[in-house]
Write a protein that holds these residues in place. Structure first.
Motif, short mmCIF file in Angstrom:
data_model
loop_
_atom_site.label_atom_id
_atom_site.label_comp_id
_atom_site.label_asym_id
_atom_site.label_seq_id
_atom_site.Cartn_x
_atom_site.Cartn_y
_atom_site.Cartn_z
N ILE A 1 25.10 56.95 12.49
CA ILE A 1 24.43 55.87 11.74
C ILE A 1 25.30 54.65 11.55
O ILE A 1 24.81 53.60 11.18
CB ILE A 1 23.91 56.33 10.36
N ALA B 1 28.24 52.84 -0.92
CA ALA B 1 28.61 54.00 -0.11
C ALA B 1 29.86 53.72 0.73
O ALA B 1 30.72 54.58 0.87
CB ALA B 1 27.44 54.40 0.79
N MET C 1 19.35 61.24 -3.15
CA MET C 1 18.89 59.86 -2.99
C MET C 1 19.43 59.29 -1.67
O MET C 1 20.31 59.88 -1.06
CB MET C 1 19.36 59.02 -4.19
N PRO C 2 18.89 58.14 -1.24
CA PRO C 2 19.30 57.60 0.06
C PRO C 2 20.81 57.43 0.21
O PRO C 2 21.36 57.71 1.28
CB PRO C 2 18.59 56.25 0.12
N GLU C 3 21.49 57.00 -0.84
CA GLU C 3 22.94 56.82 -0.75
C GLU C 3 23.62 58.11 -0.32
O GLU C 3 24.58 58.10 0.46
CB GLU C 3 23.55 56.42 -2.11
N VAL D 1 22.28 60.65 1.33
CA VAL D 1 21.95 60.98 2.72
C VAL D 1 22.83 60.17 3.66
O VAL D 1 23.43 60.70 4.61
CB VAL D 1 20.45 60.71 2.99
N LEU D 2 22.93 58.87 3.39
CA LEU D 2 23.77 58.01 4.22
C LEU D 2 25.24 58.43 4.12
O LEU D 2 25.96 58.45 5.12
CB LEU D 2 23.61 56.54 3.82
N LEU E 1 25.75 61.49 6.30
CA LEU E 1 25.73 61.19 7.73
C LEU E 1 27.02 60.48 8.16
O LEU E 1 27.62 60.82 9.18
CB LEU E 1 24.50 60.33 8.05
N GLY F 1 19.91 65.25 5.37
CA GLY F 1 21.15 64.49 5.58
C GLY F 1 22.27 65.40 6.06
O GLY F 1 22.99 65.09 7.01
N MET G 1 20.46 51.01 12.82
CA MET G 1 20.97 52.04 13.73
C MET G 1 20.36 53.40 13.38
O MET G 1 20.15 54.25 14.22
CB MET G 1 22.49 52.15 13.57
N PHE G 2 20.06 53.60 12.10
CA PHE G 2 19.56 54.88 11.66
C PHE G 2 18.16 55.15 12.18
O PHE G 2 17.72 56.28 12.26
CB PHE G 2 19.57 54.93 10.14
N MET H 1 12.44 55.59 -0.39
CA MET H 1 13.71 56.19 0.01
C MET H 1 13.97 55.97 1.49
O MET H 1 15.09 55.61 1.89
CB MET H 1 13.67 57.70 -0.23
N SER I 1 14.99 52.55 2.26
CA SER I 1 16.37 52.34 1.87
C SER I 1 17.31 52.99 2.90
O SER I 1 18.33 52.39 3.29
CB SER I 1 16.57 52.92 0.48
N LEU I 2 16.95 54.18 3.37
CA LEU I 2 17.74 54.82 4.43
C LEU I 2 17.82 53.93 5.65
O LEU I 2 18.85 53.81 6.30
CB LEU I 2 17.08 56.13 4.87
N LEU J 1 23.83 51.74 6.18
CA LEU J 1 25.02 51.67 5.37
C LEU J 1 25.77 50.40 5.73
O LEU J 1 26.20 50.21 6.86
CB LEU J 1 25.85 52.92 5.71
N PHE K 1 19.70 53.30 -5.64
CA PHE K 1 18.29 53.66 -5.60
C PHE K 1 17.91 54.30 -6.93
O PHE K 1 18.44 55.31 -7.32
CB PHE K 1 18.03 54.65 -4.46
#
Lengths: 477, 477
Positions: free
Chosen positions: A8, A241, A288-290, A292-293, A296, A335, B1-2, B371, B374-375, B379, B415
């Motif tokens: 990612i 992040a 939450m998305p943070e 998951v990122l 990854l 994630g 990219m994700f 979500m 946001s993903l 990042l 988030f």
């Protein structure tokens, strides 16, 4: 093919994160509140100023080279050995929950009997590859020697490898002793590790005495160690992040540097536990998305550093087994899954941000893990799956429900679960409108009943009891 | 990219699926229960035998080349135009639900007023890019002319593009008329399409009269059409995903071939709705691993054929907004998300395998879509996010809660959701132990209240009413 980890962020972004982590270690450094470790690091040419240690980037990267990219851990049963590295996806129950909950007995303080039930359920399911000592706390045994009982319960009621309880040097040394007894002596576990140690620096950038001392005990005994900064964006880390990842690298790699200084070649996991903070409550907001990122990108960094990756799955902040819990859990697990993770802590039973080990959540999570296992086998495209003749036989307007091909394969090929059902609404209501938690109760009970005693050699049992009795005399007085 | 789509099967496997699909079309063929279509295909050299049409693979692939790889659709508001192709991830509410449900009014037959509420909620959220006519049924208006009211409600209360209701030729022609009026005439919507038509062959391999006739109406008017086989492994398809994919290709590409024969260049979506069957009930089991794999492989095939991809998100077989519903929804949405999907039907509000449009599920799904949004932003790794100076200021053992960097950025970067909260258990119980559905009720109400009337030109309104009145006289007598 499906388990190829996702990329990612770019190599440039990874370079920037790495460069900042090295700057942090060189210019800011870390507090290392452990005199022998500081002495050792000073002896290796690192700048020590009071309790502050500043690390050369060259030194850190040289130490990193000593850490193996694969680590095999096995409990009593060699057939249950797990080799970590390259996306193992070994799933574990929760760790550290003071409370346990199930629908019949309610939410309550965890007791030794509850812990044994989690051990038995972990042993009984092929979906979990290893255990965690202290899956829940055991409020009915003395706190001073509790780690002995909790580690023992993994040895006695399971034969899988497990994460040791050790949250201090003496506890970690006891975990090594117990594991050594279970495997026939220290030499055996030094040659092939039996347990995994988890160390969490006090983020940001503090290695406290208890953690370094525990690391020391495990490293000396060649038991692998997961370096897991607990980074909350906006609390223990800045609110982004990217910044969190630079701290994660700085903290994890300084841990690796210390561990390799203690014992070159000891297994080290690059650990990730990155989460946002719910600014309304100050608590971690999981799944939450943070996060998951963070998982990854963490996986990308672990691969860059050639270390097995430790993440978490099934994480949630929810207080009930509701749609929030299921959504957050699924997000965190996706994630982790896509990050190419090796050691997945808390993958079944985690609720309330880890404060509670929920038996119904345990059953739900296992079904989700079973889905991921099925996903991971991927899509098979051979002539038996392509089934051209079956399509020809049925032809346009046909129906495959009673086709030989269907009857032959549906048991094996169609994912069916007691928790995930397709029932017509009227049937569902007639049968009592059962929602997930109710169905899950039946499932964890069935799982617990299915536990088979792996047995334990009488001589080993006696030796364990003797060791524990002696240590309890020392600790509980 | 994700948002790069995931590759789960090899080119060889795609070749095998494609080759079998072509064999199916050539040797088995499809039932085309529509005389003018058969005549047209015969005229283009295809073998017609009774209602059976066998397609040459060269013909199918030549027709496929006529279909554009990108399609732009816009409703009344040009700013809300959506270009499909290349992983658009345009999310839509459900379609076709006979029932609606919310916690206050219960589960009930859908009425026109309910439909209008779904339209308004869709209009009010930026997370949904287009609408679906017939999001729920409208039991209080005559079935014979209901499609007019349902399409009208999208034109009147929303200015987003939408999927037309048309489930027959006459209904599709009416949908074209209404759309044309709303946009100032047929020429305008032929130049820039206003609506999307969905056609489902009767799997396996039957193109019935209603569907081909609807396709004909949309193709003639240059409105894009999503070819969506409804494949249930073990019922309308063999019990394996690979075989299902060969039928999906055969059915979708024969649909494309027909549509391109009607009007070369009309937009066509490669559609996927692949699900297992719950052998215990015979119902579709949604969100299971087969569906996820089917979506991912479907996305690969759509890219191979150069067509925009139509999938589904938020699918579940659950009868309540419980952990099952949330898990299945998340699984299906991840599959769709990672497949590089363009048009995502049923992405908010789907419950009971689509039989019910649930308002609470609508609110939950929107938060999940948020979500994913946001993903998708990924990042960010720049100096503001890396925050080196903030890390330096706080130093080892610091706390970032009150750091300037945190206060400056947390609103934008963290988030936070009303549905996903991190509350301490005692606080949560003191405040009434609210689970997801309860919180979701507040959220959909808030969303509905936030709807702003996009307005409608008086002349257009009058023309729409006149057309509808005339058609209702013809249809309802």
């Amino acid at each position: 093919m499906f388990d190829a980890p996702l990329t990612i962020i770019s190599e440039d972004a990874l370079d920037a994160i790495h460069a900042q982590a090295m700057t942090i270690l060189e210019e800011i450094g870390a507090e290392v509140v452990h005199a022998p470790a500081r002495e050792m690091l000073a002896g290796l040419g690192q700048k020590v100023d009071g309790t502050r240690v500043r690390f050369d980037r060259e030194f850190v990267m040289e130490q990193l080279k000593l850490a193996p990219s694969q680590v095999t851990v096995r409990g009593r049963n060699p057939e249950r050995a797990v080799t970590f590295g390259g996306g193992t996806l070994c799933m574990l129950p929760p760790g550290g929950s003071p409370f346990v909950a199930d629908r019949e007995r309610g939410r309550r303080d965890g007791m030794y009997g509850d812990h044994v039930e989690v051990v038995k359920m972990t042993q009984a399911t092929p979906l979990l590859g290893a255990g965690q000592s202290g899956a829940c706390e055991a409020g009915d045994v003395p706190e001073t020697s509790r780690h002995l009982d909790l580690d023992y319960s993994w040895i006695r009621f399971s034969d899988k490898p497990y994460v040791a309880y050790g949250t201090s040097g003496p506890r970690a040394r006891d975990s090594v002793e117990l594991a050594a007894i279970s495997r026939g002596g220290r030499a055996a576990i030094e040659a092939e590790p039996a347990i995994i140690g988890i160390v969490n620096p006090n983020s940001p950038l503090v290695w406290d005495f208890l953690m370094v001392d525990a690391m020391w005990a495990w490293a000396e005994a060649n038991q692998p160690i997961a370096m897991t900064p607990f980074l909350l964006a906006g609390a223990t880390a800045p609110v982004s992040a990217a910044a969190g990842l630079t701290l994660q690298v700085a903290e994890a790699l300084s841990g690796v540097a210390i561990a390799q200084a203690i014992r070159p070649g000891v297994g080290c996991f690059f650990g990730s536990f990155f989460s946002g903070v719910d600014m309304r409550s100050g608590g971690p907001s999981l799944g939450m998305p943070e996060s998951v990122l963070g998982s990854l990108a963490g996986g990308q960094l672990a691969r860059r550093y050639g270390l097995p990756f430790r993440g978490g799955g099934g994480l949630t902040s929810a207080n009930a087994l509701d749609a929030q819990a299921a959504t957050e859990s699924a997000m965190s697990l996706w994630g982790t899954y896509l990050s190419g993770c090796d050691l997945v802590l808390h993958a079944a039973g985690w609720l309330e941000g880890g404060l509670t080990c929920s038996f119904e959540k345990f059953a739900l999570d296992l079904e989700v893990l079973r889905m991921f296992q099925s996903l991971r086998t991927g899509l098979e495209v051979d002539s038996e799956h392509l089934a051209l003749e079956t399509i020809r036989e049925e032809g346009p307007g046909g129906i495959f429900l009673a086709a030989d091909h269907t009857l032959e394969h549906f048991r094996e090929w169609v994912f069916m679960s007691p928790l995930f059902r397709s029932q017509a609404y009227p049937t569902w209501t007639k049968q009592g409108s059962a929602e997930t938690p109710e169905v899950a109760t039946k499932e964890w009970k069935k799982l617990l009943e299915s536990w088979e005693d792996p047995g334990l050699d009488d001589g080993i049992e006696a030796e364990l009891q003797e060791f524990m009795a002696e240590r309890k005399r020392e600790l509980d007085e």
